[in-house]
Each structure stands twice: as structure tokens, then as C-alpha cells.
Write an enzyme that holds these catalytic residues in place. Structure first.
Site, short mmCIF file in Angstrom:
data_model
loop_
_atom_site.label_atom_id
_atom_site.label_comp_id
_atom_site.label_asym_id
_atom_site.label_seq_id
_atom_site.Cartn_x
_atom_site.Cartn_y
_atom_site.Cartn_z
N CYS A 1 0.83 -1.20 0.00
CA CYS A 1 0.00 0.00 0.00
C CYS A 1 0.87 1.25 0.00
CB CYS A 1 -0.87 0.03 1.23
SG CYS A 1 -1.74 -1.50 1.53
N TRP B 1 -3.37 -2.24 -1.29
CA TRP B 1 -3.13 -3.57 -1.88
C TRP B 1 -3.76 -4.53 -0.88
CZ3 TRP B 1 -1.01 -6.41 -5.85
CH2 TRP B 1 -0.61 -7.70 -5.55
N ASN C 1 -0.55 1.10 6.50
CA ASN C 1 0.19 0.09 5.73
C ASN C 1 0.67 -0.95 6.72
OD1 ASN C 1 -0.07 1.57 3.48
ND2 ASN C 1 2.11 1.99 3.19
N GLY C 2 0.66 -2.22 6.29
CA GLY C 2 1.17 -3.27 7.16
C GLY C 2 0.09 -4.26 7.51
N GLU D 1 14.47 -24.01 -10.17
CA GLU D 1 14.19 -22.59 -10.02
C GLU D 1 15.43 -21.75 -10.36
OE1 GLU D 1 11.73 -20.85 -9.96
OE2 GLU D 1 12.25 -18.94 -9.05
N HIS E 1 23.31 -40.16 -17.93
CA HIS E 1 22.52 -40.93 -18.89
C HIS E 1 22.38 -40.19 -20.23
CE1 HIS E 1 21.65 -44.04 -16.01
NE2 HIS E 1 21.41 -43.08 -15.11
N LYS F 1 4.54 -10.29 -16.88
CA LYS F 1 4.42 -10.62 -15.45
C LYS F 1 3.28 -11.61 -15.21
CE LYS F 1 5.44 -10.36 -11.12
NZ LYS F 1 6.56 -11.23 -10.72
C1 F6R Z 1 9.48 -16.85 -13.22
C2 F6R Z 1 8.09 -16.43 -13.14
C3 F6R Z 1 7.08 -17.26 -13.82
C4 F6R Z 1 5.82 -17.39 -12.95
C5 F6R Z 1 4.71 -18.11 -13.76
C6 F6R Z 1 3.47 -18.31 -12.93
O1 F6R Z 1 10.32 -15.97 -12.54
O2 F6R Z 1 7.77 -15.43 -12.56
O3 F6R Z 1 7.58 -18.52 -14.16
O4 F6R Z 1 6.14 -18.09 -11.81
O5 F6R Z 1 4.42 -17.38 -14.91
O6 F6R Z 1 2.92 -17.08 -12.58
P1 F6R Z 1 1.84 -16.99 -11.44
O7 F6R Z 1 2.52 -17.37 -10.16
O8 F6R Z 1 1.38 -15.57 -11.45
O9 F6R Z 1 0.75 -17.97 -11.75
#
Ligand code: F6R
Length: 616
Positions: A2, A76, A102-103, A489, A512, A611
Site C-alpha cells: 500500500c 493492496w 500500511n502493514g 528454479e 545418462h 508478469k
Molecule cells: C518466473 C516467473 C514465472 C511465474 C509463472 C506463474 O520468474 O515469474 O515462471 O512463476 O508465470 O505465474 P503466477 O505465479 O502468477 O501464476
């Protein structure tokens, strides 16, 4: 997270508040609101769901809300859906106290019960309304001034907060308090500002005061006073902000990804505290917030964990933990595969869908498929009110706050914590672990934020390594068991932001076929944390080392014998091996980050990526 802005001076407050909030939009939000006082009149409050532009339109750019003293907020959602009712500011019924926050108030339920017993009623689902009404309660009960009422509230409230408050009886004054949430005071000429972050005030002043934890503030047009919990005024240094506006948005970090890496200790702690409660000396897991009862947990015969990208990797890591602790069979599937397969799901199965955004098309489709089959679904979601959060039968929220860098870091870490909490919850409900083990595991989990912090503090070593290997063309990240999930990861991070071809391999599988790719100088990163597998992973690393690979190892401190086997070793603090992913992922995040920076790439917005992936 926020955003907060406060203004007191001789100009009209509302346009300044709106403009300040617009500078905080990058932090993400889902509703906004302002409260402005004209002299000693009651404050006029305007709130809007959605974009800030809706609030701007509703207030005619602020012109419809006259007054020279006011507070504003972008929210948020954490407690309660992103609705206009839940948007800040929140006020006591007689508007005696009005505030933005916020918090997270962790013990809000207990405080709310107390206030209900004392005749208070609640309009919103927020923890903020509880804090506001608690201030009002102390103010009236003890007939004290604002600073004393806030101080009494701070003693009762657990959690994190930056609270900015106006009192009906004190026109021309704004009060504030903070603990673990950012708050800055901006000093002007016959005007003063409050904000959660520097960009909000940078157009007006560069002179700021940073209140510390457990400090309170009284602000008028000409006076800024900071108080300690005893109610004494404390001297605070005035700092000159030298950042430009862009750097300020990133909290002084060069990229959002680095800022978010640094936020991990806090958001991990918040996520743990949303579920872990302490009564007397005993910790309990309270999963009632997500809706799952102990009985329901006991009846689960198999768990499916579904996600995409990093969320899928959380599942890969967590399956080992859940299987080991709760002795429930766990299958982890990519959402894009799961949705098109006949996997023989059964009535007592639980499908867990992990998603930061809660809007990923494949994950949402997988959730819907499970529901169509009549299977119980649980979403582990970061964005409150997102599609997956709305449609899942049960929701466990991660409290990572908005994540702006495309590559996930802090949301990943919170998803891991959420899965650890569920694993302990399932295991304890089914009687697979006793209460002493639950206590031990929670106590250890609570040390993770500090351990993550320690790894981040040591980032210069990783930075050095990254500058040496930034021009690598191939990397292999290997591990066994849970370490394989971490390797996946780490490898994805390297691909997506450093554009280095990288593969994650189960360490035992290399020989392998893939080992034929190893040549002089190939980078092999071995994750070796699991006690019964460390030696085996090292053997696999050494196999590649003898074919010319450069060996980078990540292991628990104490495993010093790796010094003789690997070329570069990064030690992470010791913890329960079930939690290894929470620590081992940090050096991998840092490595990819520094490699990307060294290669001159756009760290926060890597090419071809979005994103939130809302298409199939
Ligand atoms: C990698 C990354 C993506 C997300 C994937 C799922 O750094 O950010 O691989 O993890 O697109 O996204 P969400 O979690 O929003 O379903």
C-alpha cells in the site's frame, strides 16, 4: 504494497495527495481513498475501487474536496477483498479518529472481539478498521491526548504498521506511528508531508526525517515532532534525499528485482505470522483463515500441486516436504499439462493451485477442471480477489505484496512458506507428527527471515562470481531430491533474466546422456543440502569436474569438505533440511541478477516475458 501520503500546509491538500499517490502507483494497488479536513469541519472522505484515475475523476482532480490538511492511501488488499468499503481511510463511527494504514495487524481478530464486546461495530473486513477503533477506544476510555492513545494502541497491537491518523478534536494536526512498515516525514516551508516512500514527496521537498520503529509523530503546518513510546519528544536527524525520482521508486536499489530480493525476510515473516499464532508459550497453526478444517485435512488421501514456471517449482520442492512429514502421496503437475490429461483424480484428493497473480490462464483452467470433477481445491495466491482466489474452495494468501520485477523472487519465497505451513498442518492433523515436532518446526521456521537476511548480506561474493562467469554460454544446475526442485528454479532464473542457456538436472541423471555436453569451463552449479544425498550430488559434480566443468556448490555451513571438491562454495546457514529451498534459492536469485546486470540486460523486464500470463 500500500501507499500513504499525508499533507498539512496552506495549499489545497487533495490535489497534492492525489499527485503523491500517483507517484506510488508502481507499488501496485487495487483501490484508493483520501480524507481531507477543511478547518475544523469533519473530514470529507472519498474512496474508489480500481485505478487511481477513478478517484481523480470522482473528486474532480481533488477540487471537489476542499481543505488544507489530509491523508491518502492506495490499498493492496490483504484482509478482505479489494472493495470500496475495505479501501482506506477508515474511521470510528463518529469520525473521531480517521486513519490510513500500511502493514498487517496480526492479532486483529482478538482486538476486534474486544472492541465488539465494548459496543463497536465494523463496516469493513480490514485489520485497519480495528486499529482505528482501538485508538478511539483508548482515547475516550482514558481521556488522553492523541499521542497517548496511539501509544496505548501500539502496546496492544502485534504486527507491522505505518499509521497516519487525524483526530476530530485536533484540526490542523496529523499524527502517525510506525513499526516495521516504512514511513517518512517531508519538511517544507509552512507545509509538511508524510509518505510511505520518497517518490510521493520528491516534487515538494528533499528534506526528510525517518521515524524509527515504535516512534510516533505529531505534525502541523510548522511543527514536526517525533515521540518515543514514553511520550517524550526525541531529536531526529534531517536527511537530504539525493536520489532521482526513478531510483526513489526502487527504494534506492538499481532494480525492482534487487529491492524484492531484499524484501524477502519481511514478507516471509508476514506470511508465517498470518498462520502461526502463539498462545502462552505454545505455537499453533491456524489454517482456519483458508477455510480448511482439521477433519478435512485428515481426509485428504492424495495431493496434487499445480502451477506454472516458478510456482510449479515450489510444488516440486514442496512435494518432498509434504510426503515426508504428512506421509500423503503428492503429485506435481504443470498446469498446462494437467488441464489436458485424464489423471484419475479421486474424491478425497486435494488440488493445490499455486499462483502469484491468481490470473495465470493455465493455472486457472486447471483449477476449473478440478472443480468440474468435484475435487476440493486450494489456491495459494498472492493477489487478493484474483480469479484463482475467488474460484478456489480454500485460499491461503501469501503476503508478498506486489511484485513488480517480471522474475519472481519474493512471491516464490512466500509460496514455499505457505507449502511448509500446509505440510506441517496436514501432518499434525493426521497425527503423523507430534506437538513437540510441530513446535520445533515452527521455531525453526521463524528463524528463516534472519537467515535469508544473512545470505543477502553476503551478496558481494556472488556478485564477484557473477562478474567472472557473466559470459558463460551454458550452465547446468543439478541436485537430488528437494535440491532438484531448487535447481529447477535457479536454472529458470538464469535463463529468463541472464539469457544464459541453462538446464536443471536431477544430479543422478546427468550421466545418462547429458554429460556429453560438459566441456572445459562449463559451469555446473550443484545444490547439495539434503543430508542423505549431499555426498551423492558431490560425486555427480566431481564427475563433471573431471571432464573440465567449473564447479559451484551451494550447501549448508559445516559441510566444509566441499572446499576440496568444488571450485567455489557458497554456504547457507544451517536449518531443518525441509526448509532448505527457502535459503538455497537466495544465492541463485542473486547470481542470475548479477549475471544479468553484468551482461547489460533489462533485469526487471526481460525480453518476450510478461508478469502475468493470461493466455494459454
Ligand atoms: C518466473 C516467473 C514465472 C511465474 C509463472 C506463474 O520468474 O515469474 O515462471 O512463476 O508465470 O505465474 P503466477 O505465479 O502468477 O501464476
Amino acid at each position: 504494497m500500500c501507499g500513504i501520503v499525508g499533507y498539512i500546509g496552506k495549499k489545497q491538500a487533495a490535489p497534492i495527495l492525489l499527485e503523491g499517490l500517483s507517484k506510488l502507483e508502481y507499488r501496485g494497488y487495487d483501490s484508493a481513498g483520501i480524507a481531507v479536513r477543511d478547518g475544523d469541519q469533519d473530514p470529507a472522505v472519498v474512496k474508489a475501487q480500481g485505478r487511481l484515475s477513478v478517484l481523480v475523476d470522482k473528486t474532480d482532480g481533488g477540487r471537489a474536496v476542499p481543505g488544507t490538511c489530509g491523508i491518502g492511501h492506495t490499498r493492496w488488499a490483504t484482509h478482505g477483498e479489494p472493495t470500496e468499503t475495505n479501501a482506506h481511510p477508515h474511521a470510528s463511527d463518529d469520525i473521531n479518529v480517521i486513519a490510513v494504514h500500511n502493514g498487517i495487524i496480526e492479532n486483529f481478530q482478538e482486538l476486534k472481539d474486544k472492541l465488539l464486546r465494548n459496543g463497536y461495530t465494523f463496516q469493513s473486513e480490514t485489520d485497519t478498521e480495528v486499529a482505528v477503533k482501538l485508538i478511539d477506544y483508548y482515547y475516550k476510555k482514558y481521556q488522553v491526548g492523541p499521542i497517548d492513545a496511539i501509544a496505548k494502541t501500539m502496546v496492544r497491537v502485534r504486527g507491522s504498521y505505518a499509521l497516519v491518523v487525524m483526530f476530530k478534536d485536533y484540526p490542523g494536526e496529523i499524527y502517525a506511528a510506525r513499526k516495521d512498515s516504512p514511513l517518512i516525514l517531508g519538511l517544507g516551508e509552512s507545509e509538511n508531508f508524510l509518505a510511505s516512500d520518497v517518490p510521493a514527496i520528491l516534487d515538494h521537498t528533499r528534506k526528510v526525517i525517518y521515524p524509527d520503529n515504535y516512534e510516533m509523530v505529531r505534525m502541523t503546518t510548522d511543527i514536526v515532532e517525533v515521540y518515543n513510546l514514553n511520550g517524550d519528544v526525541t531529536e531526529k536527524p534531517v536527511t537530504e534525499v539525493t536520489w532521482d525520482a526513478e531510483a526513489a521508486e526502487k527504494g534506492g536499489y538499481e532494480h525492482f528485482m534487487m529491492k524484492e530480493i531484499h524484501e524477502q525476510p519481511k514478507v516471509i515473516k508476514d506470511t508465517i505470522n498470518s498462520v502461526v499464532k502463539k498462545q502462552e508459550d505454545l505455537y499453533t497453526l491456524d489454517l482456519s483463515g483458508c477455510g480448511l478444517s482439521d477433519d478435512e485435512m485428515r481426509q485428504i488421501s492424495r495431493v496434487w500441486i499445480i502451477g506454472c514456471g516458478s510456482a510449479y517449482h515450489v510444488g516440486v520442492c514442496s512435494q518432498y516436504v509434504m510426503e515426508d512429514l504428512a506421509e500423503i502421496p503428492v503429485r506435481v503437475e504443470l498446469a498446462s499439462e494437467f488441464r489436458y490429461r485424464k489423471l484419475g483424480l479421486q474424491k478425497d484428493d486435494l488440488v493445490i493451485v499455486i499462483s502469484q497473480s491468481g490470473e495465470t490462464a493455465d493455472s486457472l483452467a486447471a483449477l476449473r477442471k478440478a472443480k468440474e470433477l468435484g475435487i476440493s481445491t486450494l489456491g495459494i495466491v498472492n493477489v487478493v480477489g484474483s480469479s484463482i482466489a475467488r474460484e478456489a474452495d480454500y485460499v491461503l494468501y501469501t503476503l508478498a505484496g506486489p511484485e513488480i520485477a517480471v522474475a519472481t523472487t519474493k512471491a516464490f519465497s512466500c509460496q514455499l512458506i505457505a507449502c511448509h505451513l500446509l505440510s506441517i498442518g496436514f501432518a499434525s492433523a493426521a497425527g503423523k507428527i507430534d506437538n513437540a515436532t510441530v513446535q520445533k518446526m515452527i521455531v525453526e521456521m521463524l528463524t528463516l527471515p534472519e537467515k535469508v537476511e544473512k545470505i543477502i548480506e553476503d551478496k558481494a561474493r556472488i556478485q564477484w562470481f557473477a562478474s567472472k562467469f557473466a559470459h558463460a554460454s551454458d550452465a547446468f544446475v543439478i541436485g537430488r531430491g528437494l535440491d532438484y526442485g531448487i535447481a529447477m528454479e535457479g536454472s529458470l532464473k538464469m535463463k529468463e533474466i541472464s539469457y544464459i542457456h541453462s538446464e536443471a538436472y536431477a544430479a543422478g541423471e546427468l550421466k545418462h546422456g547429458t554429460i556429453s555436453l560438459i566441456e572445459s569451463g562449463t559451469l555446473v552449479i550443484g545444490v547439495a543440502t539434503q543430508p542423505d544425498l549431499v555426498k551423492k550430488t558431490i560425486s555427480n559434480m566431481v564427475e563433471t569436474g573431471s571432464r573440465g566443468a567449473y564447479l559451484f556448490a551451494i550447501t549448508f555451513s559445516g559441510n566444509y569438505y566441499l572446499e576440496d571438491r568444488a571450485d567455489f562454495v557458497t554456504y547457507i546457514p544451517k536449518t531443518d533440511p525441509h526448509y532448505a529451498a527457502s535459503l538455497a534459492v537466495i544465492p541463485l536469485q542473486l547470481l542470475s541478477y548479477y549475471m544479468s546486470v553484468n551482461r547489460g540486460l533489462d533485469v526487471d523486464k526481460p525480453r518476450n516475458l510478461a508478469k502475468s500470463v493470461t493466455v494459454e
